[in-house]
Structure formats: structure tokens, C-alpha cells
Scaffold this active site. Structure first.
Site, short mmCIF file in Angstrom:
data_model
loop_
_atom_site.label_atom_id
_atom_site.label_comp_id
_atom_site.label_asym_id
_atom_site.label_seq_id
_atom_site.Cartn_x
_atom_site.Cartn_y
_atom_site.Cartn_z
N ARG A 1 11.42 4.40 0.61
CA ARG A 1 11.33 3.73 -0.69
C ARG A 1 10.27 4.34 -1.61
O ARG A 1 10.54 4.61 -2.79
CB ARG A 1 11.02 2.24 -0.51
CG ARG A 1 12.22 1.40 -0.19
CD ARG A 1 11.83 0.28 0.74
NE ARG A 1 11.56 0.86 2.04
CZ ARG A 1 12.50 1.04 2.97
NH1 ARG A 1 13.71 0.62 2.76
NH2 ARG A 1 12.23 1.63 4.12
N THR A 2 9.06 4.50 -1.10
CA THR A 2 7.98 4.94 -1.98
C THR A 2 8.27 6.34 -2.51
O THR A 2 8.16 6.61 -3.71
CB THR A 2 6.64 4.89 -1.23
OG1 THR A 2 6.53 3.61 -0.61
CG2 THR A 2 5.47 5.11 -2.17
N LYS B 1 -1.01 25.64 8.56
CA LYS B 1 -1.96 26.70 8.96
C LYS B 1 -3.36 26.15 9.14
O LYS B 1 -4.30 26.89 9.40
CB LYS B 1 -2.01 27.79 7.86
CG LYS B 1 -0.70 28.44 7.57
CD LYS B 1 -0.91 29.46 6.44
CE LYS B 1 0.38 29.85 5.77
NZ LYS B 1 0.15 30.54 4.50
N ARG C 1 0.84 10.02 0.22
CA ARG C 1 0.85 9.08 1.35
C ARG C 1 0.24 9.79 2.54
O ARG C 1 0.62 10.92 2.86
CB ARG C 1 2.27 8.62 1.70
CG ARG C 1 2.28 7.82 3.00
CD ARG C 1 3.58 7.13 3.29
NE ARG C 1 3.76 5.98 2.42
CZ ARG C 1 4.71 5.06 2.60
NH1 ARG C 1 5.56 5.18 3.62
NH2 ARG C 1 4.82 4.04 1.79
N HIS D 1 -1.77 -0.22 -0.01
CA HIS D 1 -0.54 0.34 -0.56
C HIS D 1 -0.43 -0.25 -1.96
O HIS D 1 0.33 -1.19 -2.21
CB HIS D 1 0.65 -0.07 0.32
CG HIS D 1 1.92 0.67 0.08
ND1 HIS D 1 2.16 1.42 -1.06
CD2 HIS D 1 3.05 0.76 0.82
CE1 HIS D 1 3.39 1.94 -0.98
NE2 HIS D 1 3.94 1.54 0.15
N1 ASP Z 1 6.69 0.64 4.02
C1 ASP Z 1 5.50 -0.16 4.09
C2 ASP Z 1 4.31 0.75 4.30
O1 ASP Z 1 4.45 1.95 4.30
C3 ASP Z 1 5.60 -1.24 5.11
C4 ASP Z 1 5.94 -0.76 6.50
O2 ASP Z 1 6.08 0.44 6.74
O3 ASP Z 1 6.10 -1.64 7.34
O4 ASP Z 1 3.22 0.25 4.45
N1 CP Z 2 7.83 -0.26 1.36
C1 CP Z 2 7.60 1.05 1.62
O1 CP Z 2 6.53 1.58 1.37
O2 CP Z 2 8.65 1.69 2.17
P1 CP Z 2 8.63 3.20 2.68
O3 CP Z 2 7.65 3.23 3.83
O4 CP Z 2 10.04 3.48 3.10
O5 CP Z 2 8.16 4.06 1.56
#
Ligand code: ASP
Ligand code: CP
Length: 357
Positions: free
Chosen positions: A85-86, A115, A136, A173
Site C-alpha cells: 500500500r505505502t 555493496k 521505509r 508510520h
Molecule cells: N503495513 C503496516 C506497517 O507497515 C501495518 C503492518 O504491516 O501490519 O506498519
Molecule cells: N498499511 C501499510 O503500510 O501497508 P504496506 O505495508 O503494504 O505498505
């Protein structure tokens, strides 16, 4: 996924977490890194929600067309941890704003990180090419380090670059919490006398950490927060203390039935299996403690909303439970996902252009 230097270090907080002070938004988003929800005052949230609602309307009215506010801008996507999603919603947001997206051709694990290049150099490389980076990373505080080194780079290059955190280890987040608050506001229209119940892995869940911090802005509306978790996965003490200091009534329990029937917002979370690498047995001991099923939802209020940041696993029961819950009008996790793109569009437009949308 961890690589190079990160393997040995991700379990320790990044020292920049306490050394780098992120800028307050204070009504002006332009050129500011977004790394913690602590940067936002309540008025900043309203500015962002208004912009996201306006962009949502424009995208819907144009049959998912472009709203060209960032035509000449480039976003670099740097994901050191898995994401659907993100990553996709940030990419979609940038493209819908008319901007471009770049990432290492075969993912960051095949960039020069492979590397042994460190985070500071990796973000500065991306910062030389892009106007905004989305990071991330598995280490708590890594986005603070990235912001620090981008500030240094920005003194040396013509066009400054900002960073937006897409999730910072077990820390925060921020953009997820912004989209969560936007969804709550959208569905409930106000925060007056709202009981928000967060359930699951409240120790490692970065989405609930950020959401709890944002809720402190709404204490005058007499918000109540219920924190439901196994005893070994309770919310970090400093977050509970902040909720209480804001005037919010906090109720911690490991008994869901004590609070489910009074909850207006039920925020379910996954036990973060990837954070138990050092003790897989600990994960096994708690993984089935809280499972939401259609039968459990029968005890929730008829006008409650069921949220989940996703991805979901067995904490939402079986595949057939998922299918039944998905039909429940109280389940709003698909709206959360869609809103994620609009909040991220609003944030990108504001940070890159400061435009009124
Ligand atoms: N997608 C969210 C996160 O990256 C929640 C999860 O992974 O459970 O924090
Ligand atoms: N909610 C969320 O962050 O989903 P992803 O980990 O899939 O990005």
C-alpha cells in the site's frame, strides 16, 4: 528485508532519533521533511484533510485523471522493507499529480546498498536526483538520520530534497496515521465523545504509535482510548503517558469484551511477526490472542467502524471470515487504502509546492 550494514544495526534505535529535531509544520509544509506526527498541530491536520478531500473530489470527478500540481517533480522510492500500500499509493499519488517516480532498477537490495553503502550515502545519492524521497526502513529512527544528511546535502546542491517516512521500524508510520485520522474524520465527522479501541500488537505496531499521538490533539473532545493487547505487547509507556497528559482517558486491558461494545472505532492490527526474529517462540505464544471474526463483530456497535492498516493475516480469521467481514458496512479498510493515495497526494503537493488544493 535487511541488507549490508543494516543487518547488525536494525535492532538498535538509530542515534539520530534523539539528536535530530524535525521541523514543526506550523501552517507551512513547503520543503519540510515528514518523519513524525509530532510535527503536526491540529490546525495542520485540518489543512491536510481539506486538501485531501479536495483532491479526492477532483480525482473522482475526472474519472481518475491527473491533477497536475507536481508536473516537473520527481519522487524516489526507497523501500528497505516490504510494502504494498505505502509504496504503490505514493507512486500512484505522484503520478496522479503529474510527477515522475524513480527507484533502483531491481529494488534497493540490488542498489549499491548491496555493496555495503550506508543509509546516509544512499539517501544523498537519491537526493541528488529527486525532489522528494519516500523511505521505509526497518530501523527505528532511520528517517531522522536520512533527514539530517539530506539537510547537509541541501546546502551543497541547487535543488533541495525532502524525505517522507513510509515507516520507521517499530517507531512511527506517520502517513498511515494521517490517512487513518482522515478516514475517522470522514466517517464520524467529529471526535466528540469518541471511543477509539486499538487491538493487537501495540508494542511493535508503528501505525498505532502514530495514531495514538495524533489523537492527543482531540483530547478536548473527550476522546477515550482503549488499548487491548497481550500483556507482553502493550503500548510503549511514553505513548500511554502522552495520551494521559493530554487529558484523554486511557483504558488498558487484555480483555476485548470489556471494551468492544462501547467502541466507536475498532482499530485492529497484525502481530508483527517480522519483529520477533530473535524469539520466534514469543510470536507463537501471542499470535492467536486477538482474532476478529464476524461472530466477534456481532458484539460491536451498529455504527462502529472497523479499521485495519493491512496487510491482514489470521488476526482477521480465515479467508471466508475475511469475505464476510468485507461485506460488513462497518469495515472501512478499503476506504483507508483509497484515502491513503489522497492523503499522500495532498502531502506531496504541499511539501513540494506549498500549493493550495
Ligand atoms: N503495513 C503496516 C506497517 O507497515 C501495518 C503492518 O504491516 O501490519 O506498519
Ligand atoms: N498499511 C501499510 O503500510 O501497508 P504496506 O505495508 O503494504 O505498505
Amino acid at each position: 528485508m535487511t541488507t549490508g550494514e543494516h543487518d547488525s544495526q536494525v535492532s538498535q534505535p538509530n542515534p539520530f532519533l534523539t539528536q535530530y529535531v524535525p521541523p514543526r509544520i506550523d501552517g507551512s509544509f513547503t520543503g519540510k521533511h515528514i518523519i513524525t506526527v509530532d510535527q503536526f498541530a491540529r490546525k495542520d491536520l485540518q489543512i491536510l484533510f481539506d486538501a485531501a478531500a479536495s483532491l479526492r473530489k477532483r480525482v473522482h470527478e475526472s474519472d481518475r485523471g491527473l491533477v497536475e500540481l507536481c508536473n516537473s517533480k520527481v519522487m524516489a522510492s526507497l523501500f528497505f522493507e516490504a510494502s504494498t500500500r505505502t509504496d504503490l499509493s505514493f507512486q500512484a499519488a505522484m503520478r496522479r499529480l503529474g510527477g515522475k517516480v524513480i527507484s533502483a532498477s531491481n529494488g534497493v537490495q540490488f542498489s549499491s546498498v548491496y555493496k555495503g553503502e550506508n543509509l546516509a550515502d544512499t539517501v544523498r545519492a537519491a537526493g541528488c536526483y529527486a525532489d522528494v524521497l519516500v523511505l521505509r526502513h526497518p530501523q527505528l529512527g532511520s528517517s531522522y538520520e536520512a533527514a539530517y544528511y539530506l539537510d547537509k546535502l541541501n546546502q551543497r546542491i541547487q535543488n533541495p530534497t525532502v524525505i517522507i517516512s513510509g515507516g520507521d521500524g517499530i517507531g512511527e508510520h506517520p502517513t498511515q496515521a494521517l490517512l487513518d485520522m482522515f478516514t475517522i474524520y470522514d466517517k464520524k465527522k467529529q471526535f466528540n465523545h469518541l471511543t477509539v479501541t486499538m487491538v493487537g500488537d501495540l508494542r511493535h505496531g508503528r501505525t498505532v504509535h502514530s495514531l495514538a499521538k495524533l489523537l492527543t490533539h482531540y483530547a478536548p473532545e473527550q476522546v477515550t482510548v482503549c488499548l487491548v493487547s497481550p500483556r507482553s505487547l502493550t503500548t510503549p509507556r511514553e505513548i500511554v503517558a502522552r495520551l494521559q497528559a493530554s487529558g484523554i482517558s486511557v483504558f488498558e486491558t487484555s480483555e476485548l469484551q470489556a471494551v468492544l461494545g462501547q467502541s466507536d472505532v475498532i482499530y485492529w492490527t497484525r502481530v508483527q511477526e517480522e519483529r520477533f526474529a530473535a524469539d520466534p517462540q514469543e510470536y507463537e505464544a501471542v499470535k492467536d490472542d486477538f482474532i476478529i471474526t464476524p461472530a466477534v463483530m456481532r458484539h460491536a456497535k451498529p455504527d462502529a467502524i472497523l479499521m485495519h492498516p493491512l496487510p491482514r493475516k489470521h488476526e482477521m480469521g480465515t479467508r471466508s471470515d475475511h469475505d464476510i467481514l468485507d461485506e460488513d458496512p462497518r469495515a472501512v479498510y478499503f476506504e483507508q487504502m483509497e484515502n491513503g493515495m489522497f492523503i499522500r497526494m495532498a502531502l506531496l503537493a504541499k511539501v513540494l509546492r506549498g500549493v493550495y488544493v
